[in-house]
Design an enzyme around this catalytic site. Structure first.
Site, PDB file in Angstrom:
ATOM      1  N   CYS A  73       0.860  -1.176   0.000  1.00  0.00           N
ATOM      2  CA  CYS A  73       0.000   0.000   0.000  1.00  0.00           C
ATOM      3  C   CYS A  73       0.897   1.227   0.000  1.00  0.00           C
ATOM      4  CB  CYS A  73      -0.996  -0.013   1.159  1.00  0.00           C
ATOM      5  SG  CYS A  73      -0.357   0.345   2.796  1.00  0.00           S
ATOM      6  N   HIS A 106      16.156 -11.899  11.792  1.00  0.00           N
ATOM      7  CA  HIS A 106      16.000 -11.637  13.227  1.00  0.00           C
ATOM      8  C   HIS A 106      14.566 -11.768  13.720  1.00  0.00           C
ATOM      9  CE1 HIS A 106      19.937  -9.164  13.836  1.00  0.00           C
ATOM     10  NE2 HIS A 106      20.138 -10.300  13.183  1.00  0.00           N
TER      11      HIS A 106
END
Length: 151
Positions: A73, A106
């Site tokens: 978006c 991570h």
């Protein structure tokens, strides 16, 4: 916890009107590489509500039937907020290669959220490749990721 995506599965993709053109380009890019893609819409640049497309992508990824998801978006904030309402989703807003790499390595992100107003299509395509190919490191990060869910 799986460390890599099952790239034999299709990719779920969706976005709102601000992400429509990028979504079409990313789909073309992935299909050109032989990746199966399921487009959850929108199907035009006409104004729509981003949750109507973010929720189906998040549900699809959460089900395990898709390798990972991509949401696009204008800012990527709306789709990320919406997708992250799903307990099994870790949607990450990325606007560069290193963020895409860290989101996977991570945070074990499973949906890449791209802000169409802030990255060019070449960067978007690079991030898609990095996101798909980067493994979750596990180890010290796994304990942290396991604390994310509320349930």
């Amino acid at each position: 916890m799986e460390l890599t995506f099952n790239l034999a599965l299709p990719v779920a993709i969706g976005g709102d009107h601000a992400g429509f053109a990028y979504k079409e380009e990313v789909i073309s890019y992935l299909e050109g590489k032989g990746v199966q893609v399921k487009d959850f819409g929108t199907d035009s640049p006409d104004s729509v509500d981003y949750p109507d497309f973010a929720h189906p992508v998040a549900s699809a990824v959460e089900s395990g039937a898709y390798a990972y998801g991509i949401l696009i978006c204008g800012s990527a904030n709306g789709v990320a907020i919406t997708a992250n309402k799903h307990q099994g989703i870790r949607a990450a807003i990325c606007w560069g290669d290193e963020l895409a790499r860290l989101a996977r390595s991570h945070n074990n992100a499973n949906i890449l959220c791209i802000p169409a107003k802030f990255v060019d299509t070449a960067t978007a395509e690079e991030m898609v490749d990095i996101f798909a190919e980067t493994a979750f490191e596990g180890g010290r990060h796994e304990n942290r990721v396991n604390k994310i869910a509320c349930a």
